[in-house]
Write a protein that holds these residues in place. Structure first.
Motif, PDB file in Angstrom:
ATOM      1  N   ASP A 139       2.186  -0.372  -1.107  1.00  0.00           N
ATOM      2  CA  ASP A 139       2.209   0.233  -2.437  1.00  0.00           C
ATOM      3  C   ASP A 139       3.448  -0.193  -3.213  1.00  0.00           C
ATOM      4  OD1 ASP A 139       0.927   1.882  -4.413  1.00  0.00           O
ATOM      5  OD2 ASP A 139       2.534   3.339  -4.100  1.00  0.00           O
ATOM      6  N   GLN A 140       4.530  -0.496  -2.522  1.00  0.00           N
ATOM      7  CA  GLN A 140       5.704  -1.037  -3.202  1.00  0.00           C
ATOM      8  C   GLN A 140       5.479  -2.507  -3.564  1.00  0.00           C
ATOM      9  OE1 GLN A 140       8.176   0.084   0.079  1.00  0.00           O
ATOM     10  NE2 GLN A 140       9.203   1.690  -1.090  1.00  0.00           N
ATOM     11  N   LEU A 141       4.846  -3.239  -2.659  1.00  0.00           N
ATOM     12  CA  LEU A 141       4.568  -4.652  -2.928  1.00  0.00           C
ATOM     13  C   LEU A 141       3.633  -4.826  -4.112  1.00  0.00           C
ATOM     14  CD1 LEU A 141       4.178  -5.897   0.737  1.00  0.00           C
ATOM     15  CD2 LEU A 141       5.947  -6.614  -0.882  1.00  0.00           C
ATOM     16  N   ALA A 142       2.581  -4.026  -4.164  1.00  0.00           N
ATOM     17  CA  ALA A 142       1.578  -4.104  -5.237  1.00  0.00           C
ATOM     18  C   ALA A 142       1.238  -2.680  -5.661  1.00  0.00           C
ATOM     19  CB  ALA A 142       0.337  -4.842  -4.748  1.00  0.00           C
ATOM     20  N   PRO A 143       1.980  -2.124  -6.621  1.00  0.00           N
ATOM     21  CA  PRO A 143       1.749  -0.738  -7.025  1.00  0.00           C
ATOM     22  C   PRO A 143       0.298  -0.467  -7.415  1.00  0.00           C
ATOM     23  CG  PRO A 143       3.790  -1.550  -7.968  1.00  0.00           C
ATOM     24  CD  PRO A 143       3.100  -2.731  -7.336  1.00  0.00           C
ATOM     25  N   ALA A 144      -0.185   0.693  -6.995  1.00  0.00           N
ATOM     26  CA  ALA A 144      -1.600   1.059  -7.147  1.00  0.00           C
ATOM     27  C   ALA A 144      -2.090   0.967  -8.587  1.00  0.00           C
ATOM     28  CB  ALA A 144      -1.824   2.470  -6.601  1.00  0.00           C
TER      29      ALA A 144
END
Length: 190
Positions: A22-27
């Protein structure tokens, strides 16, 4: 067609542990983001900080990300891998990876190689001292080199095979068709 067992590039020292998907690709971006990279969403919530490492000019164009422990944990968000690749990363080095992330990365051809955390810390120091020092990962020798740092890397044998000889997983399964049919036939008579 097999892939070259070598990848070399400059690195970004991401001095953080527990970086989840979720930090890498925020929802909030996931419904709009695709593998061909309409936008770079990688670590978007941290990018507003001008001091954040990915905002530093000396690390622009790097293709190796050196992270800490437990990188890519969390959900099975494929967009985390897409975001890394869209930002130009071809290799991620960390001391531990989330299993689902590592599988997704392998499927997409993003190399995830593990080294001891002490090696990660030495890599961070090496790259911070000279942002242009090349990092080379050699999967055939299972070695990483970067300036004065040289270390073995860990990668599971099935993942290594998939990286060096990318292909269709269904086709790979079908190479075992005779064994599968024999098993099915034995189960049918039970």
């Amino acid at each position: 067609m097999s892939e070259s067992p070598l990848r070399t590039g400059t690195a970004v020292p991401l001095r953080r542990d527990d970086v989840d998907t979720d930090q890498l690709a925020p929802a909030r971006f996931v419904p709009y983001f695709r593998p061909d990279g309409f936008t770079n969403i990688l670590l978007a919530d941290w990018r507003s900080d001008p001091d954040f490492v990915l905002n530093q000019p000396q690390y622009q164009g790097a293709s190796v990300l050196v992270a800490g422990r437990d990188f890519g944990t969390g959900s099975s968000r494929e967009s985390a891998v897409w975001a890394l690749q869209s930002a130009g990363f071809r290799v991620v080095v960390a001391s531990r990876f989330g299993d689902i992330f590592r599988g997704n990365a392998t499927t997409r051809g993003l190399w995830t190689v593990e080294v001891g955390h002490d090696v990660v810390e030495r890599l961070w120091a090496e790259v911070e001292a000279d942002p242009w020092v090349p990092v080379t990962v050699d999967l055939s020798a299972l070695r990483l080199t970067c300036g004065a740092v040289e270390s073995p890397v860990r990668i599971d044998a099935p993942l290594l095979r998939r990286l060096l000889e990318p292909g269709d997983r269904i086709a790979e399964t079908l190479t075992h068709l005779a064994e599968i049919e024999a098993y099915e036939a034995a189960e049918a008579v039970r």
